[in-house]
Every structure is written in structure tokens, then in C-alpha cells.
Design an enzyme around this catalytic site. Sequence first.
Site, mmCIF file in Angstrom:
data_model
loop_
_atom_site.group_PDB
_atom_site.id
_atom_site.type_symbol
_atom_site.label_atom_id
_atom_site.label_comp_id
_atom_site.label_asym_id
_atom_site.label_seq_id
_atom_site.Cartn_x
_atom_site.Cartn_y
_atom_site.Cartn_z
ATOM 1 N N ARG A 189 35.928 82.078 35.029
ATOM 2 C CA ARG A 189 37.181 81.474 34.550
ATOM 3 C C ARG A 189 36.850 80.180 33.806
ATOM 4 N NH1 ARG A 189 36.559 80.413 39.971
ATOM 5 N NH2 ARG A 189 37.223 82.487 40.533
ATOM 6 N N VAL B 98 18.340 68.348 44.776
ATOM 7 C CA VAL B 98 18.250 67.347 45.842
ATOM 8 C C VAL B 98 18.858 66.028 45.370
ATOM 9 C CG1 VAL B 98 16.700 66.053 47.349
ATOM 10 C CG2 VAL B 98 16.137 68.399 46.718
ATOM 11 N N THR C 297 31.954 72.764 38.827
ATOM 12 C CA THR C 297 31.785 71.304 38.761
ATOM 13 C C THR C 297 30.513 70.935 37.994
ATOM 14 O OG1 THR C 297 32.903 71.129 40.881
ATOM 15 C CG2 THR C 297 31.643 69.224 40.190
ATOM 16 N N LYS D 187 19.876 74.247 45.790
ATOM 17 C CA LYS D 187 18.943 73.862 46.882
ATOM 18 C C LYS D 187 18.714 74.989 47.868
ATOM 19 C CE LYS D 187 23.292 72.494 47.580
ATOM 20 N NZ LYS D 187 24.299 71.504 47.270
ATOM 21 N N ASP E 177 22.938 72.085 54.555
ATOM 22 C CA ASP E 177 22.717 71.622 53.182
ATOM 23 C C ASP E 177 21.623 70.534 53.164
ATOM 24 O OD1 ASP E 177 23.742 71.243 50.289
ATOM 25 O OD2 ASP E 177 23.892 69.239 51.131
ATOM 26 N N GLY F 184 21.660 65.097 43.986
ATOM 27 C CA GLY F 184 22.462 65.035 42.752
ATOM 28 C C GLY F 184 21.826 64.250 41.621
ATOM 29 N N LYS G 123 17.691 70.533 51.414
ATOM 30 C CA LYS G 123 17.139 69.475 50.557
ATOM 31 C C LYS G 123 15.892 68.867 51.190
ATOM 32 C CE LYS G 123 21.802 68.549 48.849
ATOM 33 N NZ LYS G 123 23.024 67.816 49.153
ATOM 34 N N GLY H 116 28.648 65.614 42.565
ATOM 35 C CA GLY H 116 29.654 65.308 41.548
ATOM 36 C C GLY H 116 29.265 65.866 40.196
HETATM 37 N N1 HSE Z 1 27.757 69.426 49.408
HETATM 38 C C1 HSE Z 1 26.731 68.595 48.863
HETATM 39 C C2 HSE Z 1 26.966 67.176 49.364
HETATM 40 C C3 HSE Z 1 26.796 68.644 47.360
HETATM 41 O O1 HSE Z 1 28.025 66.883 49.931
HETATM 42 O O2 HSE Z 1 26.088 66.353 49.232
HETATM 43 C C4 HSE Z 1 25.551 68.195 46.690
HETATM 44 O O3 HSE Z 1 24.447 68.965 47.020
#
Ligand code: HSE
Length: 434
Positions: free
Chosen positions: A46, A130, A13, A103, A199, A132, A203, A300
Site C-alpha cells: 500500500r 542495530v 516507516t 535485525k 528485539d 537505528g 541486536k 523512527g
Molecule cells: N522496536 C524497535 C525499538 C525498533 O523500539 O527500538 C527499532 O529496532
Amino acid sequence: MNPVKVGICGLGTVGGGTFNVLKRNAEEIARRAGRGIEVAQIAARRPNPKCDTGSTPITADIFDVANNPEIDVVIELIGGYTLAYELVLKAIENGKHVVTANKALIAVHGNEIFAKAREKGVIVAFEAAVAGGIPVIKAIREGLAANRINWLAGIINGTGNFILTEMREKGRAFADVLKEAQALGYAEADPTFDVEGIDAAHKLTILASIAFGIPLQFDKAYTEGITQLTTADVNYAEALGYRIKHLGVARRTDSGIELRVHPTLIPADRLIANVNGVMNAVMVNGDAAGSTLFYGAGAGMEPTASSVVADLVDVVRAMTADPENRVPHLAFQPDSLSDHPILPIDACESAYYLRIQAKDHPGVLAQVATILSERGINIESIMQMEVEEHDGLVPMILVTHRVLESRIIEAIAALEALDDVVGNVVRIRVEQLN
Ligand code: HSE
């Protein structure tokens, strides 16, 4: 001047988004950076159907990129702690600058990585790690450099926020919403990282280091997930004028630094309480600037690529600068980091929402009030609901003033020991953020 040659490791992504943004905006990016940027090699297992890599050389081995003598900057977008760690160390050893969106890697191995990078005089940039597309690291590290930061609080996991929003607005089931977030490409490879707050803790660890000038200490972050939240609590919170958000909070106190991720009631009229869906927001309170709020897409393809490419532009601009004069990784000069301790959760202070399921007898409320007052816990509001038909119990909802976590733990144990209280007391922290 010759273009700077970069290698992208990982074409998922974020990798695909980074390639596309670099290609689409090549001319403007070169005008900003002062030099062209050429993707000289990609490492991918891939192809990515959303990304037309044309004649760019592709290898299946990430170490081909780290060892490629032509490449100046390695962009690490494979994620995880293991291979990514080896890749980044190899790139640094080979004298290459590194840009990463990872992160977990920075929160867990950042201190070591930065030390190695300083030894070799290379940059490791990690804005995309952190929130996005929100340039919050730059904002705190550079834009708020005048301030003594008091606290920061953030919605820094889009998947968790999406789940809470859908539960609140549409009454959807947890698992169903999680599946949708996975399909949209927001969730981590292991979604427990999202819903258990890991997650967000990665961050938050990074943000706290940059805000307070302390080494990265992910192992000391307190983490509580959203899997136990019920629609009933979401609705009671609403009735009291609050929203429940999965918040990361880092606060400086005299005795240490609070570093905690947990579901939190926030007054519904705060801007941050209205950050919905996969959006992220970070509120930072500094002594000079007051409170600032940074909002945007936290995950994203292109939002995250936006931060990766911004880092790349910084790297290109700094490539000729004296390493001593570059922006320090953790905002403060490495020999000036503070040893102010991270506090254990029971030494942290918060207000609390409590839900007690009680038998409908006279005097129960008085017993509850006594237990709280004996421990110096001040009640801010209280709401007693009607008897529930299915179990004959009365939900009692209380919001307390701020108190040490250890006191509330004691009080909850005493409440649960009452004959008239059934089951566990639900406890959710409350932050006014004012
Ligand atoms: N899994 C993380 C989220 C992706 O949902 O924010 C971005 O770090």
C-alpha cells in the site's frame, strides 16, 4: 557514470524514510558515493502517505524487485524472518547487493546469508539493524578495529526505554505507555519482542559477533523482559542511587562470552543511565580506546533511513572493489571467527539488587545475612524500609557485590524457604559499567 539502480522492498516507516532521504539529499549523497543513486522500483502493498513516490514504478510483489535485471542493490525493509529471508537469498542468488534493517533476520539467519553473499561476491549491509540512526556497527567494526573489546552494554530497544522512562518520571502504567510507543511507530509488529527483550537480544547478538569475532548465536542469548518490573523497585533503585534500564550486555570472560538482556540497575550518574525516552545508547569498552559511548535515535523513520542510506553509499563505493578487500560482515575475516563459547546465564557474573518482603521479627536480617555469607555473597549496601501498612511486611533491599548467577539462585531459594520471608525475592542485576 550511470546511476546505481536500487529497489526498495517495503514502504512502511523505514522504507518511506529511506525514499524521502534519498530524494531530498540526492545531490549530496551522489557527491559522497561518487555516483547517483536511483530508486528504480519499489515493492509495497500500500502507499505510504508520508512519501511521494512520484513516477517510481511500484509493484506489490517483492520478488519482482529481486528478479529485476536492472537493479543492482535490493533494500530489504519488510521485516520478519520468513519472506525477508527468501527475498534476501533470492537477491543474493541473482548477484545483487543487499541492504537491510532487519535485525531478526541477521541475528537468526545471518551466518547462512553471509556465506551465500561471499559465494556470490555481493555485499549484505545491515547498519540499520542495530540502534537505528547510531552508526554503531561501523564504529565497532571499523572505528575500533585496533581494540580487543572487553565488553559492551547497550540500551538498544527504544520502546522498552520509553516505557521505563515514563514509568519512572511520570508514574504511568506500563500498558498505556506501550500503546503510545506503538502509535509513534517505534514498537515491533509483535510488541512482546520489545518488552520481553527479544528485539534487544537480536541486536545484542549482532553487536557481540562484531565485537568478539564469533558467529551469530541468537539462540544462546539470555533474555529477560521488563513486564515484571514494579514501580516500587524503580523507586527503591532510585533511593540507592541507581536507575533501572533494560540493558543488553556482552562481556568476554576467560571461560566464554556473556550474552544477556535483562533489567539492570546502573549507577544514576553514568551517562548511559540518563539515556531516556526512545533514545538508544551503546557503551563499548576496548583495551586501547577505553570506554566509548554512542548515543542517538534508535528507531523512527529518518534516523533508521540515515543508516540504510549510509550502507547504500558504502555499497556504491565498494561496487568496484575486490570482494576479498571489502569490510567483512562480522568485522573479522570469515575463516578467523573464534569458537569461544557463549556462557549459560548461571555461569555469568553480576552484582544483584534483591528485594525481600520479610515479617517484622527480630533476627530476620541476621538470617538473610547468614544465607548470603554462607555462599560467599558479599553485601555492598542494605536498606530496610518501614513496615508497610497494607501487609505488615518489611521490604529489605540489598545490593551485593559481583557473584556467579548460580550462587545467587541458590541463595534466593534459601531465602524464599525462610518462614519469615513472604513471596518471591525480587532479583535485578546491577552493572557498574566502570
Ligand atoms: N522496536 C524497535 C525499538 C525498533 O523500539 O527500538 C527499532 O529496532
